[in-house]
Write a protein that holds these residues in place. Structure first.
Motif, PDB file in Angstrom:
ATOM      1  N   UNK A 179       0.779  -1.130  -0.024  1.00 13.89           N
ATOM      2  CA  UNK A 179      -0.013   0.037   0.132  1.00 13.89           C
ATOM      3  C   UNK A 179       0.851   1.261  -0.014  1.00 13.89           C
ATOM      4  N   UNK A 180       0.659   2.272  -0.775  1.00 13.14           N
ATOM      5  CA  UNK A 180       1.137   3.270  -0.921  1.00 13.14           C
ATOM      6  C   UNK A 180       0.144   4.615  -0.706  1.00 13.14           C
ATOM      7  N   UNK A 181       0.498   5.402   0.457  1.00 10.87           N
ATOM      8  CA  UNK A 181      -0.349   6.421   0.683  1.00 10.87           C
ATOM      9  C   UNK A 181       0.501   7.950   0.537  1.00 10.87           C
ATOM     10  N   UNK A 182      -0.265   8.734  -0.008  1.00 10.74           N
ATOM     11  CA  UNK A 182       0.076  10.147  -0.061  1.00 10.74           C
ATOM     12  C   UNK A 182      -0.452  11.121   0.783  1.00 10.74           C
ATOM     13  N   UNK A 183      -0.154  11.484   1.604  1.00 10.42           N
ATOM     14  CA  UNK A 183      -0.843  12.606   2.613  1.00 10.42           C
ATOM     15  C   UNK A 183      -0.694  14.045   2.195  1.00 10.42           C
ATOM     16  N   UNK A 184      -1.794  14.529   1.726  1.00 15.79           N
ATOM     17  CA  UNK A 184      -1.797  15.877   1.202  1.00 15.79           C
ATOM     18  C   UNK A 184      -2.367  16.780   2.260  1.00 15.79           C
ATOM     19  N   UNK A 185      -2.468  16.720   3.457  1.00 17.12           N
ATOM     20  CA  UNK A 185      -3.110  17.388   4.552  1.00 17.12           C
ATOM     21  C   UNK A 185      -2.228  18.826   4.603  1.00 17.12           C
ATOM     22  N   UNK A 186      -1.358  18.943   4.170  1.00 17.09           N
ATOM     23  CA  UNK A 186      -0.476  20.235   4.142  1.00 17.09           C
ATOM     24  C   UNK A 186       0.048  20.811   2.777  1.00 17.09           C
ATOM     25  N   UNK A 187      -0.651  20.361   1.735  1.00 15.72           N
ATOM     26  CA  UNK A 187      -0.576  20.655   0.456  1.00 15.72           C
ATOM     27  C   UNK A 187      -1.281  21.743   0.284  1.00 15.72           C
ATOM     28  N   UNK A 188      -0.695  22.902  -0.268  1.00 20.94           N
ATOM     29  CA  UNK A 188      -1.737  24.175  -0.189  1.00 20.94           C
ATOM     30  C   UNK A 188      -1.924  24.425  -1.797  1.00 20.94           C
ATOM     31  N   UNK A 189      -1.327  23.979  -2.714  1.00 24.82           N
ATOM     32  CA  UNK A 189      -1.613  23.972  -4.144  1.00 24.82           C
ATOM     33  C   UNK A 189      -1.259  22.956  -4.926  1.00 24.82           C
ATOM     34  N   UNK A 190      -2.046  22.385  -5.850  1.00 20.52           N
ATOM     35  CA  UNK A 190      -1.615  21.309  -7.023  1.00 20.52           C
ATOM     36  C   UNK A 190      -2.054  21.914  -8.301  1.00 20.52           C
ATOM     37  N   UNK A 191      -0.833  21.969  -8.975  1.00 21.84           N
ATOM     38  CA  UNK A 191      -0.992  22.366 -10.428  1.00 21.84           C
ATOM     39  C   UNK A 191      -1.204  21.196 -11.444  1.00 21.84           C
ATOM     40  N   UNK A 192      -1.282  21.458 -12.665  1.00 25.07           N
ATOM     41  CA  UNK A 192      -1.496  20.225 -13.666  1.00 25.07           C
ATOM     42  C   UNK A 192      -0.093  19.272 -13.615  1.00 25.07           C
ATOM     43  N   UNK A 193       1.022  19.937 -13.486  1.00 22.54           N
ATOM     44  CA  UNK A 193       2.105  19.159 -13.101  1.00 22.54           C
ATOM     45  C   UNK A 193       2.072  18.391 -11.954  1.00 22.54           C
ATOM     46  N   UNK A 194       1.569  18.661 -10.858  1.00 20.64           N
ATOM     47  CA  UNK A 194       1.498  17.849  -9.690  1.00 20.64           C
ATOM     48  C   UNK A 194       0.473  16.763  -9.878  1.00 20.64           C
ATOM     49  N   UNK A 195      -0.706  16.967 -10.656  1.00 21.78           N
ATOM     50  CA  UNK A 195      -1.739  15.962 -10.986  1.00 21.78           C
ATOM     51  C   UNK A 195      -0.942  14.886 -11.806  1.00 21.78           C
ATOM     52  N   UNK A 196      -0.289  15.546 -12.743  1.00 21.90           N
ATOM     53  CA  UNK A 196       0.285  14.381 -13.525  1.00 21.90           C
ATOM     54  C   UNK A 196       1.291  13.694 -12.802  1.00 21.90           C
ATOM     55  N   UNK A 197       1.961  14.169 -11.987  1.00 19.42           N
ATOM     56  CA  UNK A 197       2.851  13.214 -11.292  1.00 19.42           C
ATOM     57  C   UNK A 197       2.080  12.187 -10.410  1.00 19.42           C
ATOM     58  N   UNK A 198       0.976  12.504  -9.568  1.00 11.99           N
ATOM     59  CA  UNK A 198       0.523  11.804  -9.014  1.00 11.99           C
ATOM     60  C   UNK A 198      -0.181  10.682  -9.824  1.00 11.99           C
TER      61      UNK A 198
END
Length: 122
Positions: free
Chosen positions: A51-70
């Motif tokens: 299982x891989x979990x990415x905790x985004x509680x302290x992520x304040x901004x998500x760009x298209x590049x961030x979405x692509x990486x996810x």
């Protein structure tokens, strides 16, 4: 300027049994995506992890590049037989994920892995 000067971003990773957790902080954009990918990929490819979990509680901004990486990490996890989840998304980050169909895409991968005939996997 470095990525840290323009957008403070950090990823802390932790393994606990068969679970790998990446806790992110800051803005996830084109200047920080390589850091995210490099931090999470070892958990995706580790044979002891399921299982891989990415905790985004302290992520304040998500760009298209961030979405692509996810999405790349989600596909890599799927390819390696791992579950991949995002936890504690902030409303502004959830909106980007929803607008671009991250949840629908993930559901499609899960359906394919569990419901399609075994002979049709690539």
């Amino acid at each position: 300027m470095t990525a840290r000067e323009t957008s403070p971003f950090a990823v802390r990773t932790q393994r606990s049994g068969a679970r790998f957790v990446a806790t992110c902080r800051g803005e996830m954009d084109m200047t920080t995506c390589d850091l995210l990918f490099a931090a999470v990929l070892p958990g995706v490819t580790d044979t002891a992890t399921d299982r891989v979990t990415v905790d985004l509680a302290d992520v304040t901004f998500l760009s298209a590049s961030g979405l692509r990486t996810l999405l790349l990490l989600l596909c890599a996890a799927h390819h390696n037989g791992k579950s991949f989840d995002l936890h504690h998304t902030q409303p502004q980050v959830r909106r980007v994920l929803d607008l671009f169909g991250f949840t629908t895409f993930k559901a499609g991968l899960v359906w394919q892995a569990t419901m399609s005939p075994k002979g049709h996997h690539n």
